[in-house]
Structures are given as structure tokens and as C-alpha cells.
Design a protein around this motif. Sequence first.
Motif, PDB file in Angstrom:
ATOM      1  N   ILE A 199       0.909  -1.233   0.061  1.00 43.33           N
ATOM      2  CA  ILE A 199       0.015   0.145  -0.170  1.00 43.33           C
ATOM      3  C   ILE A 199       1.039   1.163  -0.127  1.00 43.33           C
ATOM      4  CG2 ILE A 199      -1.732   1.353   1.402  1.00 43.33           C
ATOM      5  CD1 ILE A 199      -2.956  -1.373   2.285  1.00 43.33           C
ATOM      6  N   GLU A 200       1.933   1.218   0.878  1.00 42.95           N
ATOM      7  CA  GLU A 200       2.614   2.410   0.717  1.00 42.95           C
ATOM      8  C   GLU A 200       3.424   2.756  -0.405  1.00 42.95           C
ATOM      9  OE1 GLU A 200       3.221   4.875   3.036  1.00 42.95           O
ATOM     10  OE2 GLU A 200       1.562   4.086   4.131  1.00 42.95           O
ATOM     11  N   LYS A 201       3.641   1.818  -1.379  1.00 47.26           N
ATOM     12  CA  LYS A 201       4.491   1.913  -2.506  1.00 47.26           C
ATOM     13  C   LYS A 201       3.351   2.296  -3.405  1.00 47.26           C
ATOM     14  CE  LYS A 201       6.877  -0.944  -5.996  1.00 47.26           C
ATOM     15  NZ  LYS A 201       7.442  -2.259  -6.382  1.00 47.26           N
ATOM     16  N   ARG A 203       0.959   4.174  -2.639  1.00 44.29           N
ATOM     17  CA  ARG A 203       0.864   5.550  -2.520  1.00 44.29           C
ATOM     18  C   ARG A 203       1.898   6.457  -2.835  1.00 44.29           C
ATOM     19  NH1 ARG A 203       2.261   9.434   1.234  1.00 44.29           N
ATOM     20  NH2 ARG A 203       1.006  10.745   2.131  1.00 44.29           N
ATOM     21  N   ARG A 204       3.207   5.863  -2.766  1.00 42.86           N
ATOM     22  CA  ARG A 204       4.184   6.842  -3.163  1.00 42.86           C
ATOM     23  C   ARG A 204       4.064   7.014  -4.630  1.00 42.86           C
ATOM     24  NH1 ARG A 204       8.760   5.339  -5.575  1.00 42.86           N
ATOM     25  NH2 ARG A 204       8.203   3.086  -5.047  1.00 42.86           N
ATOM     26  N   VAL A 205       3.872   5.959  -5.273  1.00 45.14           N
ATOM     27  CA  VAL A 205       3.686   6.081  -6.952  1.00 45.14           C
ATOM     28  C   VAL A 205       2.596   7.207  -7.546  1.00 45.14           C
ATOM     29  CG1 VAL A 205       3.228   4.859  -8.972  1.00 45.14           C
ATOM     30  CG2 VAL A 205       4.780   3.736  -7.170  1.00 45.14           C
ATOM     31  N   LEU A 206       1.788   7.071  -6.699  1.00 50.66           N
ATOM     32  CA  LEU A 206       0.514   8.011  -7.173  1.00 50.66           C
ATOM     33  C   LEU A 206       0.906   9.246  -6.826  1.00 50.66           C
ATOM     34  CD1 LEU A 206      -2.580   5.801  -5.581  1.00 50.66           C
ATOM     35  CD2 LEU A 206      -1.898   6.278  -8.066  1.00 50.66           C
ATOM     36  N   MET A 207       1.624   9.448  -5.671  1.00 46.19           N
ATOM     37  CA  MET A 207       1.981  11.278  -5.263  1.00 46.19           C
ATOM     38  C   MET A 207       3.128  11.458  -6.179  1.00 46.19           C
ATOM     39  SD  MET A 207       0.234  12.347  -2.710  1.00 46.19           S
ATOM     40  CE  MET A 207      -1.042  11.680  -1.351  1.00 46.19           C
ATOM     41  N   GLU A 208       3.735  10.711  -6.724  1.00 45.09           N
ATOM     42  CA  GLU A 208       4.969  11.163  -7.510  1.00 45.09           C
ATOM     43  C   GLU A 208       4.242  11.287  -8.944  1.00 45.09           C
ATOM     44  OE1 GLU A 208       8.697   8.635  -5.488  1.00 45.09           O
ATOM     45  OE2 GLU A 208       7.811   7.967  -7.638  1.00 45.09           O
ATOM     46  N   ASN A 252      -7.183  12.646 -18.683  1.00 40.00           N
ATOM     47  CA  ASN A 252      -6.480  11.702 -19.607  1.00 40.00           C
ATOM     48  C   ASN A 252      -5.014  11.402 -19.311  1.00 40.00           C
ATOM     49  OD1 ASN A 252      -8.552  11.321 -21.432  1.00 40.00           O
ATOM     50  ND2 ASN A 252      -8.037  12.876 -22.857  1.00 40.00           N
ATOM     51  N   SER A 253      -4.222  12.494 -18.928  1.00 40.09           N
ATOM     52  CA  SER A 253      -2.997  12.394 -18.549  1.00 40.09           C
ATOM     53  C   SER A 253      -2.752  11.733 -17.284  1.00 40.09           C
ATOM     54  CB  SER A 253      -2.268  13.821 -18.432  1.00 40.09           C
ATOM     55  OG  SER A 253      -2.667  14.602 -17.600  1.00 40.09           O
ATOM     56  N   ILE A 254      -3.497  11.920 -16.336  1.00 39.46           N
ATOM     57  CA  ILE A 254      -3.156  11.395 -14.847  1.00 39.46           C
ATOM     58  C   ILE A 254      -3.374   9.731 -14.859  1.00 39.46           C
ATOM     59  CG2 ILE A 254      -5.632  11.826 -14.080  1.00 39.46           C
ATOM     60  CD1 ILE A 254      -2.068  12.077 -12.154  1.00 39.46           C
ATOM     61  N   HIS A 255      -4.528   9.390 -15.898  1.00 41.14           N
ATOM     62  CA  HIS A 255      -4.683   8.009 -15.812  1.00 41.14           C
ATOM     63  C   HIS A 255      -3.661   7.281 -16.710  1.00 41.14           C
ATOM     64  CE1 HIS A 255      -9.078   9.218 -14.659  1.00 41.14           C
ATOM     65  NE2 HIS A 255      -9.296   7.766 -14.319  1.00 41.14           N
ATOM     66  N   THR A 256      -3.203   7.860 -17.735  1.00 45.74           N
ATOM     67  CA  THR A 256      -2.222   7.311 -18.565  1.00 45.74           C
ATOM     68  C   THR A 256      -0.987   7.098 -17.779  1.00 45.74           C
ATOM     69  OG1 THR A 256      -3.144   8.272 -20.526  1.00 45.74           O
ATOM     70  CG2 THR A 256      -0.915   7.557 -20.617  1.00 45.74           C
ATOM     71  N   GLU A 257      -0.485   8.080 -16.928  1.00 42.70           N
ATOM     72  CA  GLU A 257       0.597   7.953 -16.112  1.00 42.70           C
ATOM     73  C   GLU A 257       0.607   7.217 -15.156  1.00 42.70           C
ATOM     74  OE1 GLU A 257       3.422   9.349 -16.700  1.00 42.70           O
ATOM     75  OE2 GLU A 257       2.670   9.593 -18.629  1.00 42.70           O
ATOM     76  N   ILE A 258      -0.737   6.977 -14.524  1.00 45.19           N
ATOM     77  CA  ILE A 258      -0.733   6.137 -13.267  1.00 45.19           C
ATOM     78  C   ILE A 258      -0.715   4.397 -13.800  1.00 45.19           C
ATOM     79  CG2 ILE A 258      -2.570   4.944 -11.657  1.00 45.19           C
ATOM     80  CD1 ILE A 258      -3.487   7.540 -11.060  1.00 45.19           C
ATOM     81  N   LYS A 259      -1.294   4.139 -14.907  1.00 43.07           N
ATOM     82  CA  LYS A 259      -1.214   2.907 -15.599  1.00 43.07           C
ATOM     83  C   LYS A 259       0.335   2.673 -15.947  1.00 43.07           C
ATOM     84  CE  LYS A 259      -2.234  -0.865 -17.832  1.00 43.07           C
ATOM     85  NZ  LYS A 259      -1.146  -1.379 -18.320  1.00 43.07           N
ATOM     86  N   ARG A 260       0.895   3.529 -16.608  1.00 44.84           N
ATOM     87  CA  ARG A 260       2.424   3.339 -16.865  1.00 44.84           C
ATOM     88  C   ARG A 260       3.437   3.295 -15.727  1.00 44.84           C
ATOM     89  NH1 ARG A 260       6.857   6.289 -17.296  1.00 44.84           N
ATOM     90  NH2 ARG A 260       5.900   8.111 -16.355  1.00 44.84           N
ATOM     91  N   ARG A 261       3.145   4.112 -14.522  1.00 43.25           N
ATOM     92  CA  ARG A 261       3.748   3.891 -13.347  1.00 43.25           C
ATOM     93  C   ARG A 261       3.664   2.381 -12.668  1.00 43.25           C
ATOM     94  NH1 ARG A 261       6.396   7.763 -11.001  1.00 43.25           N
ATOM     95  NH2 ARG A 261       7.219   5.859  -9.690  1.00 43.25           N
ATOM     96  N   PHE A 262       2.457   2.200 -12.530  1.00 50.19           N
ATOM     97  CA  PHE A 262       2.090   0.870 -12.198  1.00 50.19           C
ATOM     98  C   PHE A 262       2.683  -0.252 -12.744  1.00 50.19           C
ATOM     99  CE2 PHE A 262      -1.694   1.340  -9.113  1.00 50.19           C
ATOM    100  CZ  PHE A 262      -1.261   2.708  -8.280  1.00 50.19           C
ATOM    101  N   ASP A 263       2.746  -0.202 -13.966  1.00 52.38           N
ATOM    102  CA  ASP A 263       3.489  -1.278 -14.849  1.00 52.38           C
ATOM    103  C   ASP A 263       4.886  -1.406 -14.447  1.00 52.38           C
ATOM    104  OD1 ASP A 263       1.042  -1.954 -15.866  1.00 52.38           O
ATOM    105  OD2 ASP A 263       1.441  -0.912 -17.565  1.00 52.38           O
ATOM    106  N   GLU A 264       5.572   0.009 -14.453  1.00 49.31           N
ATOM    107  CA  GLU A 264       6.942   0.020 -14.216  1.00 49.31           C
ATOM    108  C   GLU A 264       7.452  -0.553 -12.871  1.00 49.31           C
ATOM    109  OE1 GLU A 264       8.006   3.633 -17.001  1.00 49.31           O
ATOM    110  OE2 GLU A 264       8.091   3.990 -15.040  1.00 49.31           O
ATOM    111  N   GLU A 265       6.332  -0.205 -11.686  1.00 51.13           N
ATOM    112  CA  GLU A 265       6.734  -0.654 -10.284  1.00 51.13           C
ATOM    113  C   GLU A 265       6.386  -2.097 -10.107  1.00 51.13           C
ATOM    114  OE1 GLU A 265       8.535   1.083  -8.424  1.00 51.13           O
ATOM    115  OE2 GLU A 265       8.772   2.862  -9.755  1.00 51.13           O
ATOM    116  N   GLY A 266       5.626  -2.623 -10.940  1.00 47.16           N
ATOM    117  CA  GLY A 266       5.063  -4.028 -10.820  1.00 47.16           C
ATOM    118  C   GLY A 266       3.851  -4.093 -10.032  1.00 47.16           C
ATOM    119  N   ILE A 267       2.963  -3.095  -9.698  1.00 49.56           N
ATOM    120  CA  ILE A 267       2.062  -3.092  -8.886  1.00 49.56           C
ATOM    121  C   ILE A 267       0.693  -3.475  -9.933  1.00 49.56           C
ATOM    122  CG2 ILE A 267       0.419  -1.501  -7.530  1.00 49.56           C
ATOM    123  CD1 ILE A 267       2.628   0.482  -7.167  1.00 49.56           C
TER     124      ILE A 267
END
Length: 281
Positions: A199-201, A203-208, A252-267
Motif C-alpha cells: 500500500i505504501e508503495k 501511495r508513493r507512486v501515485l503522489m509522484e 487523460n494524462s493522470i490516468h495514462t501516467e498511473i497505468k504506466r507507473r504501476f506497470d513499471e513498479e510492478g503494482i
Amino acid sequence: MEGATPIARTLEKLNLKESLNSIFTLDALLSILKLAGILVLGLIIVRIAVSLTKRLTRKTLSPRTSELLVKFVRYTGFFLIAVNLANAAGLDLSALLGAAGIAGIAIGFAAQTSISNLISGIFLLTEKAYAVGDVLDVGGGTVGVVDSIDMLSVKLKTFDNRLVRIPNETLVKSNITNVTRYPIRRLNINITITYGDDIEKARRVLMETADANPWILRYPAPIFIVDGFGESGINLFFGVWFAKDDFVDAKNSIHTEIKRRFDEEGIEFAFQTLTVYQKKG
């Protein structure tokens, strides 16, 4: 008189002097002054009322509707002046008013819906809950930009370029959401991650992600809430703020970036699954 002219003799026979004295009495003069005062004062009040109506409706109503309302106020004022003048002159208006009352009742029954919409429009106008150019959500899936505010209805232009007419009476009875009333809005994002994720990970990814997005505001700060444990995973709530004119770009941008970052971080995003256990024996 022997030396009097024919005109003088005629005037003497008609007793013009006494006739003029009977007409121009003190009471008659006071009545004329009273009528003149009612006329002048009434015209001044009508002029003030028309000026105030123009000022109040200039920014909230369309030019056509504003002009109609101004004419209604002006002609109503003239009618009231005429009634007061007739009353001050001693004219009996009971028969005329009685006939007008009967006609008014008949017209009222025939046009009660229009009258209700007109009165509702006045209430909405005084509340100033919306103006031309605002985005309204009136329920039932109807969302659009206020195209015009008329005396009987409000017209919305939907985002797929359709015109929706909504009677004022309906708006008074409904819950209206003014989507663009304030300069900034919050975008609410609901995310479900698997129970195996940190969960903390997350949270960090979403804030970044929000901090790196040019359309997302730094103040107010984004909101992160662990919303609960669902059937398929952990429910997270993430709220970010943006300027109301940047809605499409921000979403559009925030949803796209969340998906990309989650894929990169393995979430992993959780999805509904069905586990079947086979009973032995």
C-alpha cells in the motif's frame, strides 16, 4: 351695452366668465396637480425599475430574454400608472377590472404551465446558481453547457452537440450540479490493487505521478485514502485537483501516467476473480 361688439354680446350671453370660474376652481387645480404628480412619479419609478432590470439581467440572461423581461416591466409599469390615473380622476373601473379579472382567470387556467415556468425562472434568476457558459449536470445523464437562459426554460448544449431544453419548473424541483461554478475541481480516482501489493508503495507512486503531471495542481494537495478491503483487492481513493478548463487534459494524462507507473513498479490492478475448490473424496 349699446357700444359692445357682436362678439362681446355673444360672450355675455353665454356667461363665459362664470363658466370658466366653475371649471378652474381650486379643487380642479388640485386634481390636475395630483394627476400630474402621479404621472411624473410613476414614470420615474418605471424608469428606475427598467434600469435595475437591465442591470440584473445583462450578465445572467441572453440579450433576447433580457429585452423581453425589460419590456414586461415597462408595460406593467405603464398599466399601473394608467390605473392610478383613472382612479385619481374618479373614473369607475369596477366593470373593466371585473371583465379583466374573468379574462385573467381564463388565461391563467390555459397558461398555468407557462406561468409556473415564468415564476420559477424568476426564482432561479435571483438565486444566481448558474450563468451562460456554465456546465450543468441536471441528472438522468444530462450534462451540458448553458447555451441560453430564457423566461420559460434553460437550454443546454451537450458535449455531443445536442440541444436540450429544460423547463424552469423542472429545474426548481431538481438537484442541479454546477460543475464549473468554482475555478478548480477535484478528479476522484478509485483504484483497486491486489492484496499482494504494498500500500505504501502504491501511495508513493501515485503522489509522484501527480507531482510530475503539469495539469495537476500542487495546492490543494492530492488526497490518498485506503478506502477498504474489497472482494478482489484493496480499494484506494486518490483525488487530485486541477483548473476547471483543464479537465480533459488532466483526466487523460493522470490516468495514462498511473497505468504506466504501476506497470513499471510492478503494482497490479485487481480484477474480479473466481476461485473454485474441488472437494476431495
